[in-house]
Design an enzyme around this catalytic site. Structure first.
Site, PDB file in Angstrom:
ATOM      1  N   LYS A 173      -6.532   1.709  -7.594  1.00 38.08           N
ATOM      2  CA  LYS A 173      -7.220   1.057  -7.655  1.00 38.08           C
ATOM      3  C   LYS A 173      -7.662   0.255  -8.550  1.00 38.08           C
ATOM      4  O   LYS A 173      -6.381  -0.001  -9.606  1.00 38.08           O
ATOM      5  CB  LYS A 173      -7.919   2.358  -8.758  1.00 38.08           C
ATOM      6  CG  LYS A 173      -8.820   3.781  -7.141  1.00 38.08           C
ATOM      7  CD  LYS A 173      -9.353   4.951  -8.191  1.00 38.08           C
ATOM      8  CE  LYS A 173      -8.696   5.646  -8.424  1.00 38.08           C
ATOM      9  NZ  LYS A 173      -9.469   6.816  -9.730  1.00 38.08           N
TER      10      LYS A 173
ATOM     11  N   ARG B 130       0.838  20.009  -6.639  1.00 41.26           N
ATOM     12  CA  ARG B 130       1.597  20.960  -8.270  1.00 41.26           C
ATOM     13  C   ARG B 130       0.776  22.484  -7.842  1.00 41.26           C
ATOM     14  O   ARG B 130       0.139  23.301  -8.654  1.00 41.26           O
ATOM     15  CB  ARG B 130       1.485  20.050  -9.366  1.00 41.26           C
ATOM     16  CG  ARG B 130       2.402  18.645  -9.190  1.00 41.26           C
ATOM     17  CD  ARG B 130       2.359  17.723  -9.969  1.00 41.26           C
ATOM     18  NE  ARG B 130       1.253  16.240  -8.919  1.00 41.26           N
ATOM     19  CZ  ARG B 130       0.014  15.739 -10.773  1.00 41.26           C
ATOM     20  NH1 ARG B 130       0.199  15.373 -11.824  1.00 41.26           N
ATOM     21  NH2 ARG B 130      -0.735  15.147  -9.819  1.00 41.26           N
TER      22      ARG B 130
ATOM     23  N   ASP C 177      -5.852  19.098   0.618  1.00 44.83           N
ATOM     24  CA  ASP C 177      -7.264  18.684   0.265  1.00 44.83           C
ATOM     25  C   ASP C 177      -8.165  20.041   0.506  1.00 44.83           C
ATOM     26  O   ASP C 177      -8.521  20.590   1.497  1.00 44.83           O
ATOM     27  CB  ASP C 177      -7.488  17.552   1.720  1.00 44.83           C
ATOM     28  CG  ASP C 177      -8.448  16.430   2.083  1.00 44.83           C
ATOM     29  OD1 ASP C 177      -9.618  17.454   1.149  1.00 44.83           O
ATOM     30  OD2 ASP C 177      -8.694  15.547   1.742  1.00 44.83           O
TER      31      ASP C 177
ATOM     32  N   ARG D  47     -11.023  19.414   1.037  1.00 45.28           N
ATOM     33  CA  ARG D  47     -12.147  19.308   2.269  1.00 45.28           C
ATOM     34  C   ARG D  47     -11.577  20.259   3.149  1.00 45.28           C
ATOM     35  O   ARG D  47     -12.403  20.861   3.910  1.00 45.28           O
ATOM     36  CB  ARG D  47     -13.161  17.939   2.298  1.00 45.28           C
ATOM     37  CG  ARG D  47     -13.375  17.416   1.036  1.00 45.28           C
ATOM     38  CD  ARG D  47     -13.652  15.862   1.321  1.00 45.28           C
ATOM     39  NE  ARG D  47     -12.036  15.195   1.414  1.00 45.28           N
ATOM     40  CZ  ARG D  47     -12.076  14.028   0.909  1.00 45.28           C
ATOM     41  NH1 ARG D  47     -12.948  13.421   1.374  1.00 45.28           N
ATOM     42  NH2 ARG D  47     -10.550  13.553   0.622  1.00 45.28           N
TER      43      ARG D  47
ATOM     44  N   ASN E 131      -4.811   0.641 -11.757  1.00 45.89           N
ATOM     45  CA  ASN E 131      -4.563   2.567 -11.686  1.00 45.89           C
ATOM     46  C   ASN E 131      -3.858   2.433 -10.622  1.00 45.89           C
ATOM     47  O   ASN E 131      -4.343   2.399  -9.820  1.00 45.89           O
ATOM     48  CB  ASN E 131      -6.291   3.038 -11.760  1.00 45.89           C
ATOM     49  CG  ASN E 131      -6.478   4.595 -11.881  1.00 45.89           C
ATOM     50  OD1 ASN E 131      -4.757   4.772 -12.120  1.00 45.89           O
ATOM     51  ND2 ASN E 131      -7.092   4.751 -12.824  1.00 45.89           N
TER      52      ASN E 131
ATOM     53  N   LEU F   5     -10.948  17.114 -12.371  1.00 51.43           N
ATOM     54  CA  LEU F   5     -10.136  18.081 -10.607  1.00 51.43           C
ATOM     55  C   LEU F   5      -9.968  16.415  -9.859  1.00 51.43           C
ATOM     56  O   LEU F   5     -11.523  16.454  -9.362  1.00 51.43           O
ATOM     57  CB  LEU F   5     -11.796  18.928 -10.324  1.00 51.43           C
ATOM     58  CG  LEU F   5     -11.588  19.753 -11.697  1.00 51.43           C
ATOM     59  CD1 LEU F   5     -12.679  21.019 -11.414  1.00 51.43           C
ATOM     60  CD2 LEU F   5     -10.150  20.815 -12.137  1.00 51.43           C
ATOM     61  N   GLY F   6      -8.837  16.560  -9.225  1.00 52.76           N
ATOM     62  CA  GLY F   6      -9.210  15.777  -8.154  1.00 52.76           C
ATOM     63  C   GLY F   6      -7.680  16.489  -8.308  1.00 52.76           C
ATOM     64  O   GLY F   6      -6.856  17.469  -7.938  1.00 52.76           O
TER      65      GLY F   6
ATOM     66  N   GLU G 168     -12.308   4.883 -15.522  1.00 50.97           N
ATOM     67  CA  GLU G 168     -10.432   5.152 -16.058  1.00 50.97           C
ATOM     68  C   GLU G 168      -9.999   3.616 -16.315  1.00 50.97           C
ATOM     69  O   GLU G 168      -9.922   2.804 -17.141  1.00 50.97           O
ATOM     70  CB  GLU G 168      -9.210   5.736 -15.570  1.00 50.97           C
ATOM     71  CG  GLU G 168      -9.438   7.249 -15.442  1.00 50.97           C
ATOM     72  CD  GLU G 168      -8.682   7.620 -14.737  1.00 50.97           C
ATOM     73  OE1 GLU G 168      -7.212   9.212 -15.233  1.00 50.97           O
ATOM     74  OE2 GLU G 168      -8.100   7.234 -13.490  1.00 50.97           O
TER      75      GLU G 168
ATOM     76  N   HIS H 139      -4.540  12.424 -17.726  1.00 49.38           N
ATOM     77  CA  HIS H 139      -5.510  12.108 -18.043  1.00 49.38           C
ATOM     78  C   HIS H 139      -6.543  11.919 -19.224  1.00 49.38           C
ATOM     79  O   HIS H 139      -7.600  11.769 -18.999  1.00 49.38           O
ATOM     80  CB  HIS H 139      -6.108  13.204 -17.071  1.00 49.38           C
ATOM     81  CG  HIS H 139      -5.500  14.233 -16.177  1.00 49.38           C
ATOM     82  ND1 HIS H 139      -5.147  15.204 -15.421  1.00 49.38           N
ATOM     83  CD2 HIS H 139      -5.335  13.154 -14.820  1.00 49.38           C
ATOM     84  CE1 HIS H 139      -4.731  15.369 -14.687  1.00 49.38           C
ATOM     85  NE2 HIS H 139      -4.726  14.285 -13.626  1.00 49.38           N
TER      86      HIS H 139
ATOM     87  N   GLY I 169     -14.463  17.311  -8.989  1.00 54.18           N
ATOM     88  CA  GLY I 169     -15.561  17.846 -10.263  1.00 54.18           C
ATOM     89  C   GLY I 169     -16.627  16.804  -9.551  1.00 54.18           C
ATOM     90  O   GLY I 169     -17.344  17.241  -9.867  1.00 54.18           O
TER      91      GLY I 169
ATOM     92  N   ARG J  49      -2.957   1.352 -15.410  1.00 48.88           N
ATOM     93  CA  ARG J  49      -3.064   2.999 -16.272  1.00 48.88           C
ATOM     94  C   ARG J  49      -1.084   3.503 -16.745  1.00 48.88           C
ATOM     95  O   ARG J  49      -0.411   2.738 -15.859  1.00 48.88           O
ATOM     96  CB  ARG J  49      -3.527   3.887 -15.722  1.00 48.88           C
ATOM     97  CG  ARG J  49      -2.986   5.316 -15.766  1.00 48.88           C
ATOM     98  CD  ARG J  49      -4.036   5.787 -14.842  1.00 48.88           C
ATOM     99  NE  ARG J  49      -3.310   7.671 -14.959  1.00 48.88           N
ATOM    100  CZ  ARG J  49      -3.285   7.972 -13.747  1.00 48.88           C
ATOM    101  NH1 ARG J  49      -2.981   7.747 -12.695  1.00 48.88           N
ATOM    102  NH2 ARG J  49      -3.461   9.203 -14.167  1.00 48.88           N
TER     103      ARG J  49
END
Length: 397
Positions: A16, A245, A287, A289, A9, A213-214, A383, A185, A334, A97
């Site tokens: 990943k 975006r 980000d 956070r 991915n 949500l990422g 995924e 997604h 999420g 992917r």
């Protein structure tokens, strides 16, 4: 017969991967790894299927400057003695992917020269993602030309949409050319739809909104385990705001940038993919956070706008579904963003949503509040597992 499958991915700044031992009945994870921070502060972590660390390494800023370089590093490890020992033998196949399958690919496809050419031709529809998805495919073809590879498309799960959901109000000739709403997604949404049958079978065939949500974000309306509609459409720019975006914007803004700002197509493309969303609105970061920790009022504005737009799109998807039985949160924000989950659920209270604060803070599976008529769940997505399932089913039906 058990097969060893690598699921890859590749994203814009991370890769990943997971290796599975697979047969018709089961998937056993042997290895799970991630190399993130590509081009900035790269860090590689590889674990066994049980979660024990096999390899952990940080790199100097810029040392791993591209997805291609990251993939090469991962490939060397997988084909070396340590990787082969951890996986359990030589690979039988690699699944990938691929973000955009266009109008042609409604399901996974074994990769040959023709399929690869058709996937490459779709790059203009996903310029941020498609080249990154293609890089590992080319790398494994160079390494092991006879190793079977399978493309698993993010658009495929949405291909069952009705024509009303897929069309724009534009001339039919453009629709026939492929200018339509695709949705993305899909591997994540497909995994969640299947996972619901295990963790919440009473709502698996109901009316569910899944919030992926990422750094990239979208919502999907799922009914009877199938995608009915999604916030993303022709490209991965549409829908709710994302890290960099904008989500849905008035097309007139693009004309404004052309005419009044003198931007060409390449400049506008970079602007829309890299300079908007949470990063553009806050002027600080993409980000969540960082924004939550900031005292800058623009950081708060960006987060409030994010929640507002999600709530607005939830209302639209609820209208398509005729009400909702559950809201499922997944992906990085999420799964980990307790504060944002709380705000989103509060904005959706009119849909029957409610939250148990303690369960939400603990990131429990079920975070529904007492008396809520619609469930709230947090389900980690996978995924790579979905890619491995598709790869096995495609090559060994």
């Amino acid at each position: 017969m058990q097969r060893l499958i690598l699921a890859v991915n590749a994203g814009s700044s991370s890769i990943k991967f997971q290796a599975f031992a697979a047969d018709h009945a089961s998937l056993e994870r042997r290895v799970a790894g991630q190399l993130d921070g590509i081009g900035s502060q790269p860090r590689l972590v590889i674990k066994t299927g049980a979660g024990d660390i096999l390899k952990e390494q940080s790199f100097a800023t810029g040392e791993i400057a591209s997805v291609e370089a990251a993939e090469e590093l991962i490939g060397i490890w997988l084909l070396g003695a340590d990787g082969a020992r951890a996986v359990g033998g030589p690979l039988d196949a690699v699944g990938h992917r691929v973000v955009h399958g266009g109008p042609e690919f409604a399901g996974p496809a074994a990769i040959d020269d023709g399929v690869l050419a058709r996937i490459t031709a779709l790059t203009h529809l996903a310029p941020l993602h498609q080249p990154k998805n293609l890089a590992p495919i080319h790398a494994w073809r160079r390494r092991q030309p006879n190793l079977p590879q399978v493309a698993c498309f993010d658009t495929a799960f949405h291909r069952g949409h009705g024509e009303l959901a897929d069309r724009f109000a534009i001339p039919d000739a453009l629709y026939r050319e492929g200018v339509r709403r695709y949705g993305f997604h899909g591997l994540s949404y497909e995994f969640i739809a299947q996972r619901l049958r295990d963790v919440a079978p009473e709502i698996a065939d109901g009316r569910v909104i899944v919030a992926h949500l990422g750094n990239g974000c979208s919502l999907c309306a799922v009914k009877n385990g199938r995608s009915i509609d999604s916030t993303m459409s022709f490209t991965a720019l549409d829908g709710i705001p994302m890290g960099t975006r904008p989500g849905a914007i008035d097309p007139g803004i693009v004309l404004y940038l052309l005419r009044e700002k003198g931007m060409d197509a390449a400049a506008i493309e970079r602007f829309l993919y890299h300079e908007c969303g949470l990063k553009g609105l806050s002027g600080i970061s993409n980000d969540v956070r960082v924004l939550e920790a900031s005292a800058d009022p623009m950081a708060r504005l960006a987060l409030d706008h994010f929640v507002y737009r999600i709530a607005k799109e939830m209302g639209a998807l609820a209208a398509v579904l005729g009400g909702i039985d559950a809201l499922v949160f997944t992906a990085g924000i999420g799964e980990n963003g307790a504060a944002l989950r709380r705000e989103i659920v509060a904005a959706g209270a009119w849909l029957g949503l409610g939250l148990d604060d303690a369960a939400n803070q603990a990131r429990a599976l079920d975070i529904s509040g007492k008396g809520a008529s619609a469930r709230c769940l947090v389900i980690p997505t996978d995924e790579e597992r979905m890619i491995a399932r598709h790869t096995y089913a495609t090559l060994w039906p």
